[in-house]
Design an enzyme around this catalytic site. Structure first.
Site, PDB file in Angstrom:
ATOM      1  N   SER A 136     -23.685  12.124   2.923  1.00  0.00           N
ATOM      2  CA  SER A 136     -25.101  11.648   3.993  1.00  0.00           C
ATOM      3  C   SER A 136     -24.567  10.658   4.758  1.00  0.00           C
ATOM      4  O   SER A 136     -25.418  10.218   5.728  1.00  0.00           O
ATOM      5  CB  SER A 136     -26.246  11.252   2.984  1.00  0.00           C
ATOM      6  OG  SER A 136     -26.003  10.025   2.304  1.00  0.00           O
ATOM      7  N   HIS A 175      -8.797   4.276  -1.676  1.00  0.00           N
ATOM      8  CA  HIS A 175      -7.477   3.470  -1.488  1.00  0.00           C
ATOM      9  C   HIS A 175      -6.945   3.018  -2.510  1.00  0.00           C
ATOM     10  O   HIS A 175      -7.021   1.495  -2.558  1.00  0.00           O
ATOM     11  CB  HIS A 175      -7.506   2.833   0.030  1.00  0.00           C
ATOM     12  CG  HIS A 175      -6.291   2.206   0.396  1.00  0.00           C
ATOM     13  ND1 HIS A 175      -4.877   2.650  -0.059  1.00  0.00           N
ATOM     14  CD2 HIS A 175      -5.925   1.240   1.041  1.00  0.00           C
ATOM     15  CE1 HIS A 175      -3.865   2.038   0.406  1.00  0.00           C
ATOM     16  NE2 HIS A 175      -4.520   0.969   1.058  1.00  0.00           N
ATOM     17  N   SER A 199     -11.628   1.174   4.087  1.00  0.00           N
ATOM     18  CA  SER A 199     -11.500   1.825   3.053  1.00  0.00           C
ATOM     19  C   SER A 199     -12.088   1.038   1.762  1.00  0.00           C
ATOM     20  O   SER A 199     -11.889  -0.138   1.632  1.00  0.00           O
ATOM     21  CB  SER A 199     -10.061   2.262   2.614  1.00  0.00           C
ATOM     22  OG  SER A 199      -9.232   0.980   2.523  1.00  0.00           O
ATOM     23  N   GLN A 205      -5.362  -8.653   6.045  1.00  0.00           N
ATOM     24  CA  GLN A 205      -5.433  -7.395   6.836  1.00  0.00           C
ATOM     25  C   GLN A 205      -6.843  -7.069   7.554  1.00  0.00           C
ATOM     26  O   GLN A 205      -6.475  -6.493   8.440  1.00  0.00           O
ATOM     27  CB  GLN A 205      -5.257  -6.298   5.710  1.00  0.00           C
ATOM     28  CG  GLN A 205      -3.916  -6.286   5.151  1.00  0.00           C
ATOM     29  CD  GLN A 205      -3.535  -5.034   4.361  1.00  0.00           C
ATOM     30  OE1 GLN A 205      -4.318  -4.141   4.210  1.00  0.00           O
ATOM     31  NE2 GLN A 205      -2.278  -4.844   4.086  1.00  0.00           N
ATOM     32  N   ARG A 254     -19.193   9.841   0.339  1.00  0.00           N
ATOM     33  CA  ARG A 254     -20.938   9.871   0.707  1.00  0.00           C
ATOM     34  C   ARG A 254     -21.220  10.861   1.618  1.00  0.00           C
ATOM     35  O   ARG A 254     -21.041  10.650   2.977  1.00  0.00           O
ATOM     36  CB  ARG A 254     -21.214   8.502   1.103  1.00  0.00           C
ATOM     37  CG  ARG A 254     -20.753   7.289   0.004  1.00  0.00           C
ATOM     38  CD  ARG A 254     -21.609   6.158   0.399  1.00  0.00           C
ATOM     39  NE  ARG A 254     -21.217   5.582   1.696  1.00  0.00           N
ATOM     40  CZ  ARG A 254     -20.084   4.923   2.104  1.00  0.00           C
ATOM     41  NH1 ARG A 254     -19.093   4.603   1.057  1.00  0.00           N
ATOM     42  NH2 ARG A 254     -20.001   4.453   3.519  1.00  0.00           N
ATOM     43  N   CYS A 272       0.339   2.224   6.403  1.00  0.00           N
ATOM     44  CA  CYS A 272       0.503   0.773   6.815  1.00  0.00           C
ATOM     45  C   CYS A 272       0.523  -0.012   5.618  1.00  0.00           C
ATOM     46  O   CYS A 272      -0.218   0.302   4.527  1.00  0.00           O
ATOM     47  CB  CYS A 272      -0.621   0.228   7.586  1.00  0.00           C
ATOM     48  SG  CYS A 272      -2.394   0.360   6.886  1.00  0.00           S
ATOM     49  N   CYS A 328       0.908  -1.276   0.003  1.00  0.00           N
ATOM     50  CA  CYS A 328       0.151   0.018  -0.260  1.00  0.00           C
ATOM     51  C   CYS A 328       0.830   1.367   0.060  1.00  0.00           C
ATOM     52  O   CYS A 328       0.357   2.253  -0.412  1.00  0.00           O
ATOM     53  CB  CYS A 328      -0.968  -0.016   1.184  1.00  0.00           C
ATOM     54  SG  CYS A 328      -2.206  -1.288   1.158  1.00  0.00           S
TER      55      CYS A 328
END
Length: 388
Positions: free
Chosen positions: A208, A344, A243, A151, A206, A374, A91
């Site tokens: 809301s 992500h 994510s 993960q 999002r 991470c 990542c």
């Protein structure tokens, strides 16, 4: 010694990483080529001057195989003389690309370099490059007889170990969407965004979202075998406080301060300190803590000296545990929302965080910013930049 400076940094909007997502029809090399081309065009830079293009990409298979950095550079129209390479630190791949780029400048090996990243999770699904991954872990069986875990389970374990409850995770996730929506509405992302595939705004935010709404979602990583293996876990990680799968690309123009001055370009920030470290590969997500401490020590700074922290929101417990262990000011943590809202796109996330951090410091007048990520295998990068 010359400084390694960031002249500019851009990103695509975040597209939902599934068929029908806003960027799912765009080849990942085309996606990356778009930010590369935009970066040189908006800075009126002759691409022939670029010493290297270093791209992060995690799933290097299918359309993302065969050194996608070189494919994208050529697709962007860069001269054939411009080299390119693709790196994988999971990542943190494009954050590592930025480290390699800046360190090359500091060493005198580069004058001008682009660090970038791309991931099309809709077209190159996560783990599609990992055939036989369990067999590949066989050499570790003597050291980790219980086996390594995915993960999502690691996120559950650190949630339990640090005594976080579901309500705290969902509240943090709702905060991420709220802050990202507020920033977008105020035009705070405008300078870093490059339209792609017809998408002009982040598709993953999002506005809301509420903690109450997230509370209705079911845990994502539990089944009967997991319940038996980890009876102590309360199972709190859901799609809402994790994510989302995301498509995107990002790129940073990095050069020596001397080169920037020679070309009449105004540096926006400089690299102040770097760190990369390993931690428990079973917990996997906690290396951000020692990486941050190492970067702060290298910089001679304390956490209170940092004006904004970008801690990647792979899962909500990661920044919450980091905040607790560093005694960090929660108001400075991911002040524009994080990956829970902004997505992500694995290999692109490092330079995406950098884009958001540089722009936040520019728009608020902050001096120092820190980002940390991470990474699978119990790894983490940390970077401290200074606004100029």
């Amino acid at each position: 010694m010359t400084s390694a400076v960031i002249v500019d940094v851009v990103r695509t909007p975040s597209g939902k990483g599934k068929p029908g997502g806003g960027l799912s029809d765009v080849h990942p090399a085309t996606l990356l080529a778009g930010v590369l081309g935009n970066l040189v065009e908006r800075n009126d830079l002759d691409p022939a001057l670029i010493d290297d293009v270093i791209a992060g990409c995690v799933t290097q298979s299918g359309e993302q195989a065969f050194n996608i950095a070189r494919t994208a550079a050529l697709a962007a129209g860069f001269p054939e003389s411009v080299p390119a390479t693709t790196v994988d630190r999971q990542c943190g791949s494009s954050q590592q690309a930025a480290h390699f780029a800046a360190q090359g400048v500091l060493a005198g090996a580069y004058d001008i370099v682009i660090a970038c990243g791309v991931e099309s999770m809709s077209r190159a699904p996560m783990f599609s490059n990992a055939q036989g991954k369990d067999a590949n872990r066989a050499p570790l069986a003597h050291r980790y007889p219980g086996g390594l875990i995915q993960q999502g389970i690691a996120a559950e374990i650190i949630t339990q170990r640090w005594k976080l409850d579901r309500e705290a995770l969902d509240a943090f996730a709702a905060r991420s969407h709220r802050l990202a929506a507020e920033t977008a509405a105020a035009g705070g992302f405008a300078r870093e965004l490059v339209p792609a595939g017809g998408l002009t705004a982040d598709e993953t935010i999002r506005p809301s979202t509420t903690a109450d709404g997230l509370a209705a979602l079911k845990p994502a990583f539990v089944d009967e075998s997991m319940k038996q293996r980890f009876p102590e876990i309360n199972w709190s990680i859901t799609p809402g406080n994790s994510s989302p799968l995301t498509d995107g690309a990002s790129a940073a123009l990095i050069m020596s301060e001397t080169a920037a001055n020679r070309l009449g370009l105004r540096p926006r920030a400089r690299f102040h300190a770097f760190a990369v470290t390993g931690d428990d590969p079973t917990l996997m997500l906690t290396a951000v803590i020692p990486a941050t401490r190492k970067a702060l020590a290298n910089a001679g700074l304390s956490i209170d000296d940092i004006d904004a922290y970008e801690v990647n929101e792979a899962f909500a417990p990661v920044p919450l545990v980091w905040q607790h262990e560093l005694a960090a000011d929660p108001a400075r943590l991911n002040p524009r929302g994080g990956a829970i809202a902004l997505g992500h796109p694995l290999g692109a996330s490092g330079t995406r965080l950098l884009a958001t951090l540089v722009n936040h410091l520019d728009q608020t007048g902050g001096r120092y910013g820190l980002q940390t990520m991470c990474e699978a295998g119990g790894l983490a990068n940390a970077t401290i930049i200074e606004r100029l």
